[in-house]
Scaffold this motif. Sequence first.
Motif, short mmCIF file in Angstrom:
data_model
loop_
_atom_site.label_atom_id
_atom_site.label_comp_id
_atom_site.label_asym_id
_atom_site.label_seq_id
_atom_site.Cartn_x
_atom_site.Cartn_y
_atom_site.Cartn_z
N LEU A 1 0.82 -1.21 0.00
CA LEU A 1 0.00 0.00 0.00
C LEU A 1 0.86 1.26 0.00
N ILE A 2 1.89 1.28 0.82
CA ILE A 2 2.79 2.43 0.88
C ILE A 2 3.55 2.57 -0.44
N VAL B 1 2.52 1.72 -3.42
CA VAL B 1 1.60 2.27 -4.42
C VAL B 1 1.42 3.76 -4.22
N PHE B 2 1.28 4.20 -2.97
CA PHE B 2 1.16 5.64 -2.70
C PHE B 2 2.42 6.39 -3.14
N LEU B 3 3.57 5.80 -2.93
CA LEU B 3 4.82 6.45 -3.35
C LEU B 3 4.91 6.56 -4.87
N PHE C 1 2.34 6.75 -6.96
CA PHE C 1 1.41 7.80 -7.38
C PHE C 1 1.95 9.19 -7.07
N ALA C 2 2.59 9.35 -5.93
CA ALA C 2 3.18 10.64 -5.59
C ALA C 2 4.29 11.00 -6.56
#
Length: 47
Positions: free
Chosen positions: A20-21, A23-25, A27-28
Amino acid sequence: MISQLWKYFKQRKKFWLIPLILVFLVFALLLVIGPTNPYAPFIYTVF
């Protein structure tokens, strides 16, 4: 910071948070690099 995060995952058995982290990275990173990237129109059509 990363070592503290890893210790937290290891101690609390929260390994499911790692993808999850990541994927967020990603996208960022796309949001930051996206507008200056020549492939930006292609990235935006995917999302």
